[in-house]
Design an enzyme around this catalytic site. Sequence first.
Site, PDB file in Angstrom:
ATOM      1  N   TYR A 322      39.853  31.196  33.283  1.00 34.14           N
ATOM      2  CA  TYR A 322      40.197  30.963  34.696  1.00 34.14           C
ATOM      3  C   TYR A 322      40.102  29.452  34.966  1.00 34.14           C
ATOM      4  O   TYR A 322      39.387  29.004  35.853  1.00 34.14           O
ATOM      5  CB  TYR A 322      39.264  31.724  35.649  1.00 34.14           C
ATOM      6  N   CYS A 427      32.350  32.594  42.815  1.00 29.58           N
ATOM      7  CA  CYS A 427      32.491  32.340  44.253  1.00 29.58           C
ATOM      8  C   CYS A 427      32.192  33.605  45.043  1.00 29.58           C
ATOM      9  O   CYS A 427      32.460  33.672  46.242  1.00 29.58           O
ATOM     10  CB  CYS A 427      33.878  31.802  44.571  1.00 29.58           C
TER      11      CYS A 427
END
Length: 473
Positions: A322, A427
Amino acid sequence: MNKNDVVRITIEDMSHEGAGIGHVDGMTVFVKDAVKGDEADVIITKVKKNYCFGTVKEVVVPSKDRVIPKCPVYRQCGGCQIMQLSYEAQLALKTDIVKNNLIRLGGFEADYVESVMEPIIGMDEDDARYRNKAQIPVGKDRDDKLVAGFYGARSHRIVPVRDCKICSEASFSIAYQVLEYMEEYHIPAYDETTGKGLIRHVLVREGKATGETMVCLVVNGADIEKKETLVKRLREYDSNITSIVININTRRDNVILGYETKTIYGKDSIRDSITLSTGDTIAFDISANSFYQVNHDQMEKLYSKALEYAGLTGQESVWDLYCGIGTITLSMATNAKQVYGVEVVPQAIENARANAALNHIDNVEFFCGEAEVVLPEFYDKAYSQSNATDMITPDVIVVDPPRKGCDNRCLDTMLQMKPGRIVYVSCDSATLARDLKYLCQGGYTVEKVTPVDQFANTMHIETVVLLSRKAPV
Ligand code: SAH
């Protein structure tokens, strides 16, 4: 309890969405804009079977942690949830949320969580205009007047905003220049309910280290009229604007950006740079469709922490899953033997490759695709040919997934590859806790956890975790 009742409540706790939590007659009440320690008169807005929602009518005795929000539209706008909480209390609340998720969703013992937590890394200036990106929806108000601002909480009604206190002053004044251009040439704003109209959002992104600014108009159509006039107006207005692009989004969903972006002035990207705790400075070109952390200074601290957790000596083979435009990949590369990045957005991978060249870093390789597809493919191919290269026996794997966390196929391959260390940048601490549980069941131990506050005044929390592989028994 009925809707519109007014009840006096002491706020005992706060929810993960930032609402105050109190009790009346055995009912739990979630109170918007209340903070832990407040005693308040609350108007009940919605009643469910075992709980209800309310909003503050009047604070009777304020909590010691209550502060005056610096934004006049804070209560209407859905952008910030905890601006009425002192920064110190915000950091404590975020730390508690990470701990609670690790305990409740990760299944870790409270004492254990306490022993691995490092102090949250807060912002130096808690009232900074920290966002380097503003995504500003445009529309019409009830009087048919063009407005720009932010969506209200849980709604798609635009709350007009002239100046967002967590964004730069320039970003909003640029958006209002676009509004003036729309008024002048009768260019319609997009209307979500009908799917008609043209301009949906104005995005402004700024490179903090360079001042370079990109303006992106998201349009429901193939092009805009009077482009040259708009370009001239914006350039005359702000000489930092080095890139103006149009993003085409004709879909009827809530996703802001479409896939196609056309440059109408300047470069396709803007440049920024970060300096890590190691002293390395790395420059990045960032295009409209690419992810880039919104808080520049905290990003430096976040990646420095990830680098510290990776424990690199220069000899390691590393995967960065990612990877976006290669921010973490390139931060690791100067301290490792080889780094492989994986990312699903093609423009981001293009940026990543260009960024490697820009920084003269050649020990990196980027692959475009889903981490849960790319990683297993490499593993299976190399394994079936008994061709165990550095790639399938990495020393470190870094993951930095979106909020939904990692796919199990990705986690399974990570477990098969058996890196000595995994650094998980997250996150969303709920999906983080779920994935950590899975990795720990697969033979890893959580060594250290550091929350990093990238998003003051909002409920978002970034967390970095170091896991190490248990020695086989
Ligand atoms: N590490 C980067 C980006 C993190 S954001 C940075 O710190 O800047 C998460 C990134 O994951 C985004 O760039 C997003 O496009 C990408 N992404 C989302 N789902 C993915 C998937 N299944 N496989 C690979 N990348 C994915």
